[in-house]
Design a protein around this motif. Sequence first.
Motif, PDB file in Angstrom:
ATOM      1  N   SER A   7     -18.185 -10.386  31.781  1.00 29.74           N
ATOM      2  CA  SER A   7     -18.615  -9.160  31.098  1.00 29.74           C
ATOM      3  C   SER A   7     -19.035  -8.094  32.089  1.00 29.74           C
ATOM      4  O   SER A   7     -18.833  -6.895  31.862  1.00 29.74           O
ATOM      5  CB  SER A   7     -19.762  -9.474  30.135  1.00 29.74           C
ATOM      6  N   TYR A   8     -19.633  -8.523  33.210  1.00 26.30           N
ATOM      7  CA  TYR A   8     -20.023  -7.560  34.249  1.00 26.30           C
ATOM      8  C   TYR A   8     -18.811  -6.756  34.699  1.00 26.30           C
ATOM      9  O   TYR A   8     -18.865  -5.515  34.816  1.00 26.30           O
ATOM     10  CB  TYR A   8     -20.639  -8.292  35.429  1.00 26.30           C
ATOM     11  N   PHE A   9     -17.700  -7.457  34.939  1.00 28.59           N
ATOM     12  CA  PHE A   9     -16.476  -6.775  35.364  1.00 28.59           C
ATOM     13  C   PHE A   9     -15.973  -5.835  34.267  1.00 28.59           C
ATOM     14  O   PHE A   9     -15.677  -4.658  34.508  1.00 28.59           O
ATOM     15  CB  PHE A   9     -15.411  -7.814  35.704  1.00 28.59           C
ATOM     16  N   LEU A  10     -15.890  -6.339  33.040  1.00 28.95           N
ATOM     17  CA  LEU A  10     -15.349  -5.527  31.954  1.00 28.95           C
ATOM     18  C   LEU A  10     -16.202  -4.296  31.685  1.00 28.95           C
ATOM     19  O   LEU A  10     -15.675  -3.204  31.437  1.00 28.95           O
ATOM     20  CB  LEU A  10     -15.221  -6.376  30.687  1.00 28.95           C
ATOM     21  N   PHE A  11     -17.529  -4.459  31.764  1.00 25.08           N
ATOM     22  CA  PHE A  11     -18.389  -3.317  31.502  1.00 25.08           C
ATOM     23  C   PHE A  11     -18.437  -2.351  32.685  1.00 25.08           C
ATOM     24  O   PHE A  11     -18.639  -1.147  32.492  1.00 25.08           O
ATOM     25  CB  PHE A  11     -19.792  -3.769  31.117  1.00 25.08           C
ATOM     26  N   TYR A  12     -18.264  -2.889  33.897  1.00 25.18           N
ATOM     27  CA  TYR A  12     -18.107  -1.969  35.025  1.00 25.18           C
ATOM     28  C   TYR A  12     -16.891  -1.077  34.780  1.00 25.18           C
ATOM     29  O   TYR A  12     -16.949   0.149  34.948  1.00 25.18           O
ATOM     30  CB  TYR A  12     -17.931  -2.727  36.341  1.00 25.18           C
ATOM     31  N   ALA A  13     -15.775  -1.697  34.379  1.00 27.55           N
ATOM     32  CA  ALA A  13     -14.550  -0.939  34.128  1.00 27.55           C
ATOM     33  C   ALA A  13     -14.727   0.044  32.979  1.00 27.55           C
ATOM     34  O   ALA A  13     -14.277   1.192  33.050  1.00 27.55           O
ATOM     35  CB  ALA A  13     -13.391  -1.896  33.839  1.00 27.55           C
ATOM     36  N   ALA A  14     -15.384  -0.414  31.903  1.00 25.88           N
ATOM     37  CA  ALA A  14     -15.554   0.450  30.735  1.00 25.88           C
ATOM     38  C   ALA A  14     -16.518   1.602  31.005  1.00 25.88           C
ATOM     39  O   ALA A  14     -16.335   2.711  30.500  1.00 25.88           O
ATOM     40  CB  ALA A  14     -16.045  -0.375  29.551  1.00 25.88           C
ATOM     41  N   THR A  15     -17.558   1.336  31.816  1.00 20.41           N
ATOM     42  CA  THR A  15     -18.607   2.337  32.023  1.00 20.41           C
ATOM     43  C   THR A  15     -18.290   3.287  33.176  1.00 20.41           C
ATOM     44  O   THR A  15     -18.513   4.500  33.073  1.00 20.41           O
ATOM     45  CB  THR A  15     -19.956   1.633  32.295  1.00 20.41           C
ATOM     46  N   ALA A  74      -4.685 -11.626  27.926  1.00 17.12           N
ATOM     47  CA  ALA A  74      -5.643 -12.507  27.247  1.00 17.12           C
ATOM     48  C   ALA A  74      -5.009 -13.186  26.042  1.00 17.12           C
ATOM     49  O   ALA A  74      -5.229 -14.377  25.796  1.00 17.12           O
ATOM     50  CB  ALA A  74      -6.871 -11.708  26.829  1.00 17.12           C
ATOM     51  N   LEU A  75      -4.216 -12.443  25.275  1.00 13.60           N
ATOM     52  CA  LEU A  75      -3.528 -13.020  24.125  1.00 13.60           C
ATOM     53  C   LEU A  75      -2.542 -14.097  24.569  1.00 13.60           C
ATOM     54  O   LEU A  75      -2.488 -15.193  23.992  1.00 13.60           O
ATOM     55  CB  LEU A  75      -2.799 -11.920  23.354  1.00 13.60           C
ATOM     56  N   ALA A  76      -1.769 -13.807  25.607  1.00 18.64           N
ATOM     57  CA  ALA A  76      -0.801 -14.787  26.121  1.00 18.64           C
ATOM     58  C   ALA A  76      -1.513 -16.020  26.663  1.00 18.64           C
ATOM     59  O   ALA A  76      -1.067 -17.163  26.442  1.00 18.64           O
ATOM     60  CB  ALA A  76       0.054 -14.150  27.204  1.00 18.64           C
ATOM     61  N   ALA A  77      -2.644 -15.826  27.344  1.00 24.70           N
ATOM     62  CA  ALA A  77      -3.370 -16.949  27.933  1.00 24.70           C
ATOM     63  C   ALA A  77      -3.972 -17.848  26.859  1.00 24.70           C
ATOM     64  O   ALA A  77      -3.940 -19.083  26.970  1.00 24.70           O
ATOM     65  CB  ALA A  77      -4.464 -16.439  28.862  1.00 24.70           C
ATOM     66  N   GLY A  78      -4.527 -17.243  25.819  1.00 24.04           N
ATOM     67  CA  GLY A  78      -5.093 -18.042  24.739  1.00 24.04           C
ATOM     68  C   GLY A  78      -4.027 -18.839  24.008  1.00 24.04           C
ATOM     69  O   GLY A  78      -4.225 -20.021  23.682  1.00 24.04           O
ATOM     70  N   GLY A  94      -7.886 -16.768  36.459  1.00 21.31           N
ATOM     71  CA  GLY A  94      -8.185 -15.397  36.050  1.00 21.31           C
ATOM     72  C   GLY A  94      -9.282 -14.752  36.871  1.00 21.31           C
ATOM     73  O   GLY A  94      -9.221 -13.568  37.190  1.00 21.31           O
ATOM     74  N   ALA A  95     -10.305 -15.549  37.228  1.00 14.94           N
ATOM     75  CA  ALA A  95     -11.400 -15.005  38.032  1.00 14.94           C
ATOM     76  C   ALA A  95     -10.907 -14.560  39.408  1.00 14.94           C
ATOM     77  O   ALA A  95     -11.248 -13.469  39.894  1.00 14.94           O
ATOM     78  CB  ALA A  95     -12.508 -16.041  38.179  1.00 14.94           C
ATOM     79  N   VAL A 100      -7.661 -10.631  34.970  1.00 15.78           N
ATOM     80  CA  VAL A 100      -8.871 -11.304  34.502  1.00 15.78           C
ATOM     81  C   VAL A 100      -8.736 -11.697  33.035  1.00 15.78           C
ATOM     82  O   VAL A 100      -9.485 -12.547  32.542  1.00 15.78           O
ATOM     83  CB  VAL A 100     -10.116 -10.418  34.737  1.00 15.78           C
ATOM     84  N   GLY A 101      -7.762 -11.119  32.343  1.00 19.52           N
ATOM     85  CA  GLY A 101      -7.487 -11.518  30.972  1.00 19.52           C
ATOM     86  C   GLY A 101      -7.095 -12.982  30.845  1.00 19.52           C
ATOM     87  O   GLY A 101      -7.252 -13.590  29.780  1.00 19.52           O
ATOM     88  N   LEU A 102      -6.577 -13.589  31.925  1.00 20.36           N
ATOM     89  CA  LEU A 102      -6.271 -15.020  31.914  1.00 20.36           C
ATOM     90  C   LEU A 102      -7.522 -15.847  31.637  1.00 20.36           C
ATOM     91  O   LEU A 102      -7.448 -16.936  31.047  1.00 20.36           O
ATOM     92  CB  LEU A 102      -5.674 -15.443  33.261  1.00 20.36           C
ATOM     93  N   ALA A 103      -8.661 -15.330  32.060  1.00 14.26           N
ATOM     94  CA  ALA A 103      -9.910 -16.083  31.951  1.00 14.26           C
ATOM     95  C   ALA A 103     -10.700 -15.778  30.690  1.00 14.26           C
ATOM     96  O   ALA A 103     -11.329 -16.669  30.117  1.00 14.26           O
ATOM     97  CB  ALA A 103     -10.781 -15.795  33.172  1.00 14.26           C
TER      98      ALA A 103
END
Length: 424
Positions: A239-247, A279-283, A307-308, A337-340
């Motif tokens: 989440s840290y990575f995703l929110f860094y990207a989003a923010t 992420a969809l493909a990985a799941g 993914g990490a 990172v969507g793989l993870a």
Amino acid sequence: METTDTAAVPQATRTEKPWAVVLLLMVGWMIAFIDRTSMSAAMADKTFIGTFSLSHVERGWLGSAVFWSYAVMQVPLGWVVDRYGVKWPYTICFALWCVATAATAWAESLTGLVVVRLLIGATEAIVLPASYRYIANHFDENRKGSATAVYSMGGKLGPAVGAALAAALIVQYSWKSMFILTGLIGLLWLLPWLTMVSNDFPSKAALAATKRQAGRVPMRNLLVSPVVWSGFIMTFCFSYFLFYAATWMPAYLVEQRHLSMMHSGIYTSVSFVLSAAVALAAGTAADYFIARGHDPVSVRKKFIVVGAFGGMTILFGAYAESQTAALFWNVASLAMVGLATTNNLALSKMTLIPKPAIGLNTGLLTIATSLAGGISASLSGWLLHVGGSYTLPMMSVCVFLLMAVLSALLLMKRKWAPRINDLN
């Protein structure tokens, strides 16, 4: 060890279609992300910054405010959905955060902005506990990855759509119009939600049974489980990575890579769209292997580790000299990172968690999401202030992703899953 419990679990009615509801939940999370991260576009707008005379540090505070109240309300709202169902708690909270988003336009000071962001965070705290409770109730293990992948696309498409939409509305109209439109249009989601989802508010007898089942996995059992702590750590790190990207990604692209506001929104959107697709493909791929007899824990952990390490390639972009190379790694790292992300969600929130505690555990883990959002926004702002560029913030992303790998390998083991107490 048995990690699920089917007693007192509501089932879909004949008219309810679980996959359709998952799609609707995905859109709901997307709207939540749009309303949560639209502030990122505003913080890249010179008019908005000038109106409130915001420094880098103050932008970090403002970006983090929504996550603190989001964290505080996770466990209470997880407790609520475990006992009182998904439909009506979600309905009430959804309406409140949309109205609060629109009300951002009338804030007159930094304090006013912070207050309304705290309200948005508090009411959006219902999203993940309610959504994962629904998925856990209606999907078997070999479909949970696919259902989670579809649902989690909302967390990727929200920033993607939000970045482009917010930038376009600011350029075309103003930051005030952007908040009003994104907030009020979101209310339309309630129409299909109220008609498609069955009323799962329990009767007195059902409530008593649900309380007994939830009591079999008390908070203590969760807090002493290394699996729960592993999920907490991994959820925080990703989440840290995703929110860094989003923010901060829109501001990074404008300030350091010299893109226009519109182009920064497009590149941010592309990054999150690709991450959602991966992420969809990985799941789906993980579910494929699980359905063919492979151990769910082992399968999902492998996707998490790969993914990490893929996400750590963001650091290549930090040191890239050309704009093209920087943009490539900016997009590629978030996509990989969507793989993870999907497999982490399925593993840490459902695979090893007893059903009676799905909402409560999700609330605990979403505290990690909230803390990651708040710390990512504020720490990145401070590191930007100290270092004068976005290199240090990107380094911090890599440090946390490495922590996620170690947590998955060392702590996420079936023997350490939360214990279910016997009924008296």
